[in-house]
Design a protein around this motif. Structure first.
Motif, mmCIF file in Angstrom:
data_model
loop_
_atom_site.group_PDB
_atom_site.id
_atom_site.type_symbol
_atom_site.label_atom_id
_atom_site.label_comp_id
_atom_site.label_asym_id
_atom_site.label_seq_id
_atom_site.Cartn_x
_atom_site.Cartn_y
_atom_site.Cartn_z
ATOM 1 N N ASP A 4 0.824 -1.214 0.000
ATOM 2 C CA ASP A 4 0.000 0.000 0.000
ATOM 3 C C ASP A 4 0.856 1.262 0.000
ATOM 4 O O ASP A 4 0.492 2.268 -0.608
ATOM 5 C CB ASP A 4 -1.034 0.009 1.127
ATOM 6 C CG ASP A 4 -0.470 -0.284 2.501
ATOM 7 O OD1 ASP A 4 0.597 -0.908 2.606
ATOM 8 O OD2 ASP A 4 -1.115 0.102 3.489
ATOM 9 N N TYR B 261 -7.847 2.817 -6.772
ATOM 10 C CA TYR B 261 -8.624 3.519 -5.750
ATOM 11 C C TYR B 261 -10.017 2.907 -5.680
ATOM 12 O O TYR B 261 -10.546 2.418 -6.671
ATOM 13 C CB TYR B 261 -8.714 5.022 -6.064
ATOM 14 C CG TYR B 261 -7.475 5.760 -5.646
ATOM 15 C CD1 TYR B 261 -7.288 6.151 -4.331
ATOM 16 C CD2 TYR B 261 -6.479 6.051 -6.559
ATOM 17 C CE1 TYR B 261 -6.132 6.808 -3.931
ATOM 18 C CE2 TYR B 261 -5.328 6.717 -6.170
ATOM 19 C CZ TYR B 261 -5.160 7.083 -4.861
ATOM 20 O OH TYR B 261 -4.028 7.735 -4.474
ATOM 21 N N THR B 262 -10.568 2.906 -4.498
ATOM 22 C CA THR B 262 -11.912 2.394 -4.286
ATOM 23 C C THR B 262 -12.732 3.477 -3.602
ATOM 24 O O THR B 262 -12.197 4.491 -3.160
ATOM 25 C CB THR B 262 -11.889 1.135 -3.398
ATOM 26 O OG1 THR B 262 -11.261 1.463 -2.152
ATOM 27 C CG2 THR B 262 -11.134 -0.004 -4.060
ATOM 28 N N HIS C 18 -6.382 1.788 4.985
ATOM 29 C CA HIS C 18 -7.201 2.860 4.441
ATOM 30 C C HIS C 18 -7.312 3.853 5.586
ATOM 31 O O HIS C 18 -7.499 3.467 6.726
ATOM 32 C CB HIS C 18 -8.587 2.367 4.045
ATOM 33 C CG HIS C 18 -8.613 1.659 2.736
ATOM 34 N ND1 HIS C 18 -9.726 1.639 1.938
ATOM 35 C CD2 HIS C 18 -7.676 0.952 2.064
ATOM 36 C CE1 HIS C 18 -9.482 0.944 0.840
ATOM 37 N NE2 HIS C 18 -8.229 0.510 0.903
ATOM 38 N N PRO D 85 -14.599 5.278 2.795
ATOM 39 C CA PRO D 85 -14.713 5.199 1.332
ATOM 40 C C PRO D 85 -15.623 6.268 0.711
ATOM 41 O O PRO D 85 -15.524 6.539 -0.477
ATOM 42 C CB PRO D 85 -15.292 3.799 1.086
ATOM 43 C CG PRO D 85 -15.012 3.033 2.307
ATOM 44 C CD PRO D 85 -14.938 4.013 3.440
ATOM 45 N N ARG E 77 -8.902 11.365 -0.067
ATOM 46 C CA ARG E 77 -8.300 10.039 0.086
ATOM 47 C C ARG E 77 -6.910 10.006 -0.536
ATOM 48 O O ARG E 77 -5.991 9.408 0.023
ATOM 49 C CB ARG E 77 -9.198 8.962 -0.520
ATOM 50 C CG ARG E 77 -10.413 8.700 0.364
ATOM 51 C CD ARG E 77 -11.320 7.628 -0.186
ATOM 52 N NE ARG E 77 -12.147 8.234 -1.221
ATOM 53 C CZ ARG E 77 -12.440 7.665 -2.386
ATOM 54 N NH1 ARG E 77 -11.990 6.467 -2.678
ATOM 55 N NH2 ARG E 77 -13.187 8.287 -3.264
ATOM 56 N N GLU F 81 -3.800 9.194 1.867
ATOM 57 C CA GLU F 81 -3.058 7.959 1.597
ATOM 58 C C GLU F 81 -1.609 8.270 1.216
ATOM 59 O O GLU F 81 -0.697 7.532 1.585
ATOM 60 C CB GLU F 81 -3.769 7.137 0.519
ATOM 61 C CG GLU F 81 -5.047 6.521 1.066
ATOM 62 C CD GLU F 81 -5.813 5.687 0.058
ATOM 63 O OE1 GLU F 81 -5.235 5.304 -0.984
ATOM 64 O OE2 GLU F 81 -6.993 5.417 0.320
#
Length: 176
Positions: free
Chosen positions: A6, A42-43, A102, A106, A113, A117
């Motif tokens: 990650d 990415y989610t 994470h 989300p 994000r 991140e």
């Protein structure tokens, strides 16, 4: 130094995003944000509108400052981003990936994000004192970022194009 998946993924995404601002700008349409989103795994939710595009474009300069800063400045910038976004790291598994971090829900906007991140990835870089893994391209006419994950720290160019351009110029200079 081998970073976790990650961390490597977040750093690669950040460098890719920062490099999209180098002439020519390669992030001018929503479809390009969609491609970036998919390429870097990415989610979560996305607005998929002009504001989303503008926000992602706007985060490129702050990310560049974080990636190119000295270690102490980078640490301050990381802390600022994590505090501003109230990051709460969570271990998650999805899409065939084992546990990874994470840091935001989300449903948080994509740009938040990305910033959080990237900041979390920089935590690993700073703690390992591996800031030299991030640099500006060695080609004089390029401002692209380089993420050097090679064992011998030999990567100097942001792309094959920049490396080839310099090699051809050196070859031509030798031939004269």
């Amino acid at each position: 130094m081998v970073f976790t998946h990650d961390t490597t993924a977040a750093l690669a995404a950040a460098v890719d995003l920062v490099n999209s601002a180098v002439d020519p700008d390669t992030l001018t349409e929503l479809a390009q944000v969609d491609a970036f989103f998919a390429k870097h795994g990415y989610t979560g939710a996305r607005a998929r509108d002009a504001d989303d595009l503008a926000a992602v474009r706007a985060v490129r300069a702050p990310l560049r400052r974080m990636l190119t800063a000295d270690r102490d400045t980078a640490a301050r910038l990381v802390n600022d981003v994590l505090a501003a976004h109230r990051a709460v790291p969570q271990l998650v598994r999805h899409d065939g990936l084992d546990y990874h971090l994470h840091v935001l829900h989300p449903d948080t906007p994509l740009v938040d994000r990305i910033a959080a991140e990237t900041a979390m990835a920089m935590v690993d870089v700073i703690r390992a004192d591996e800031m030299s893994r991030l640099a500006v391209c060695a080609a004089e006419s390029c401002e692209g970022m380089v993420l050097d994950l090679s064992r011998n720290r030999s990567r100097r160019f942001c792309s094959t194009t920049c490396g080839n351009r310099l090699a051809v110029a050196a070859y031509r200079a030798r031939r004269k």
